[in-house]
Design an enzyme around this catalytic site. Sequence first.
Site, mmCIF file in Angstrom:
data_model
loop_
_atom_site.group_PDB
_atom_site.id
_atom_site.type_symbol
_atom_site.label_atom_id
_atom_site.label_comp_id
_atom_site.label_asym_id
_atom_site.label_seq_id
_atom_site.Cartn_x
_atom_site.Cartn_y
_atom_site.Cartn_z
ATOM 1 N N TYR A 1 140.892 9.985 36.387
ATOM 2 C CA TYR A 1 142.302 9.848 36.770
ATOM 3 C C TYR A 1 142.404 9.246 38.179
ATOM 4 O O TYR A 1 143.088 8.240 38.400
ATOM 5 C CB TYR A 1 143.022 11.205 36.722
ATOM 6 C CG TYR A 1 144.275 11.211 37.553
ATOM 7 C CD1 TYR A 1 145.408 10.543 37.127
ATOM 8 C CD2 TYR A 1 144.304 11.841 38.809
ATOM 9 C CE1 TYR A 1 146.547 10.499 37.913
ATOM 10 C CE2 TYR A 1 145.436 11.807 39.600
ATOM 11 C CZ TYR A 1 146.548 11.133 39.153
ATOM 12 O OH TYR A 1 147.663 11.076 39.954
ATOM 13 N N LYS B 1 143.727 5.362 39.591
ATOM 14 C CA LYS B 1 144.746 5.072 40.620
ATOM 15 C C LYS B 1 144.157 4.114 41.665
ATOM 16 O O LYS B 1 144.810 3.169 42.103
ATOM 17 C CB LYS B 1 145.217 6.366 41.292
ATOM 18 C CG LYS B 1 146.068 7.244 40.397
ATOM 19 C CD LYS B 1 147.468 6.678 40.234
ATOM 20 C CE LYS B 1 148.203 7.245 39.046
ATOM 21 N NZ LYS B 1 149.471 6.609 38.736
ATOM 22 N N SER C 1 148.439 7.923 44.415
ATOM 23 C CA SER C 1 148.161 9.329 44.726
ATOM 24 C C SER C 1 147.230 9.423 45.924
ATOM 25 O O SER C 1 146.346 8.574 46.109
ATOM 26 C CB SER C 1 147.481 9.958 43.512
ATOM 27 O OG SER C 1 146.910 11.191 43.865
HETATM 28 N N1 UFG Z 1 145.071 26.252 42.410
HETATM 29 C C1 UFG Z 1 144.782 27.580 42.151
HETATM 30 N N2 UFG Z 1 145.099 28.087 40.925
HETATM 31 C C2 UFG Z 1 145.671 27.319 39.944
HETATM 32 C C3 UFG Z 1 145.950 25.965 40.221
HETATM 33 C C4 UFG Z 1 145.627 25.465 41.468
HETATM 34 O O1 UFG Z 1 144.265 28.305 43.005
HETATM 35 O O2 UFG Z 1 145.904 27.828 38.837
HETATM 36 C C5 UFG Z 1 144.779 25.722 43.768
HETATM 37 C C6 UFG Z 1 143.789 24.564 43.795
HETATM 38 O O3 UFG Z 1 142.467 25.027 43.843
HETATM 39 C C7 UFG Z 1 144.239 23.831 45.064
HETATM 40 C C8 UFG Z 1 145.748 24.053 45.104
HETATM 41 O O4 UFG Z 1 145.972 25.202 44.286
HETATM 42 O O5 UFG Z 1 143.687 24.421 46.206
HETATM 43 C C9 UFG Z 1 146.549 22.898 44.554
HETATM 44 O O6 UFG Z 1 146.079 22.565 43.252
HETATM 45 P P1 UFG Z 1 146.889 21.599 42.257
HETATM 46 O O7 UFG Z 1 146.127 21.560 40.971
HETATM 47 O O8 UFG Z 1 148.307 22.002 42.203
HETATM 48 O O9 UFG Z 1 146.840 20.196 42.990
HETATM 49 P P2 UFG Z 1 145.584 19.311 43.484
HETATM 50 O O10 UFG Z 1 145.680 19.231 44.973
HETATM 51 O O11 UFG Z 1 144.322 19.754 42.901
HETATM 52 O O12 UFG Z 1 145.899 17.909 42.792
HETATM 53 C C10 UFG Z 1 147.135 17.266 42.982
HETATM 54 C C11 UFG Z 1 147.504 16.529 41.718
HETATM 55 C C12 UFG Z 1 146.590 15.387 41.464
HETATM 56 C C13 UFG Z 1 146.511 14.517 42.668
HETATM 57 C C14 UFG Z 1 146.211 15.284 43.914
HETATM 58 C C15 UFG Z 1 146.419 14.403 45.104
HETATM 59 O O13 UFG Z 1 147.423 17.392 40.598
HETATM 60 O O14 UFG Z 1 147.121 14.619 40.407
HETATM 61 O O15 UFG Z 1 147.079 16.402 44.055
HETATM 62 O O16 UFG Z 1 145.738 14.844 46.204
HETATM 63 F F1 UFG Z 1 145.557 13.591 42.467
#
Ligand code: UFG
Length: 352
Positions: free
Chosen positions: A160, A164, A134
């Site tokens: 997590y 990785k 990741s």
């Molecule tokens: N977000 C919201 N509301 C939500 C969910 C997410 O505003 O309900 C925002 C987050 O703050 C972020 C973006 O949407 O700015 C993306 O969030 P995600 O949770 O979809 O993804 P992340 O980038 O936080 O994390 C993902 C994977 C992880 C991995 C990472 C790699 O979930 O497993 O990308 O960079 F490690």
Amino acid sequence: MSLPVILVTGGAGYVGSHTVLELLNNNYTVVVVDNLVNAHKDKGADLPEALRRVERMTGRTVYFHSVDIQNKEELTRIFNHYKIDCVMHFAALKAVGESCQIPLTYYQNNITGSSVLLEVMKNHGVYKLVYSSSATVYGIPQYLPLDEKHPTGQGCTNPYGKSKYFVEEIMKDLCSSDPLWAIISLRYFNPVGAHESGEIGEDPLGIPNNLMPFIAQVASGKLPRLQIFGSDYNTHDGTGVRDYIHISDLSAGHVSSLKCILKPDYTGFMAFNLGTGKGYSVLDVLKSFEKACGKKLPYDLVPRRPGDIDSSYADATLSKKTFNWTATKGIDDMCQDTWLWQQKNPNGFKSQ
Ligand code: UFG
């Protein structure tokens, strides 16, 4: 001449099942082991539902075994039974928030599981592995776009992400210890979307933690409103920017890297980014999803989620140069395919 036999760990999950489909479409023989922790299997069915659909879509057989990779005896039986040429290793727990609550469970599953797998591989003379890593291993970006030379392990804030990183380190040490090993670590950015047929897709347990499945459930009326975590980030509209990659591009990236690692002279450890190189904000994604589903979606701007960063996007030129892979699908495809999957499967893989 028959094509190689690929063992896919975690093949019933989201990324795993899409990759099994791609492998079968490329005529590989596919053996799957999965402990079904994050997959649905109907009572009395031979296969988890995702893989049953993959078989139907491809007309090919998936050799499935309900096995936990931490169980050395059962895993050994699989390696005794099949002549495996390469392993694709997806089996892992992946919820960032949960990993902070039950870190030992994450370390046992992700780290102990990987080391048992590597040991059994070594015992059977199987030295080729593609690893599901990741972009989280990069921690807080020191520069953008993130290339593979960016330091890893610094600022990984949750178990997590650390698991990785640690597994990549174990794999590097293994490759240094014996030149027979060939390991490709694929660092995913943000996998989203579903197969264009809408037959397989992401089926999160409970309320989704990630943006795209959350938006999909707001669009379908299952959840009332989207909460946007943070609107004061240093980005074009203040919301977090990520490199979203279509799941079909991601699975195609696995098969491209597999063709590379299967070359007899390929050895050592290498990491590759799988991303599009483009960043989209939460509001950009929301807008594209509204276009896909044809309606406005309600949202609130709320405080930042702890551990989130402003922006993350890939430099994916090394994957292009090494195994000639690039992402082909854009954000609108990702939203349209997610929406089709959501509409066709309001309860995910469960029939009711
Ligand atoms: N977000 C919201 N509301 C939500 C969910 C997410 O505003 O309900 C925002 C987050 O703050 C972020 C973006 O949407 O700015 C993306 O969030 P995600 O949770 O979809 O993804 P992340 O980038 O936080 O994390 C993902 C994977 C992880 C991995 C990472 C790699 O979930 O497993 O990308 O960079 F490690």
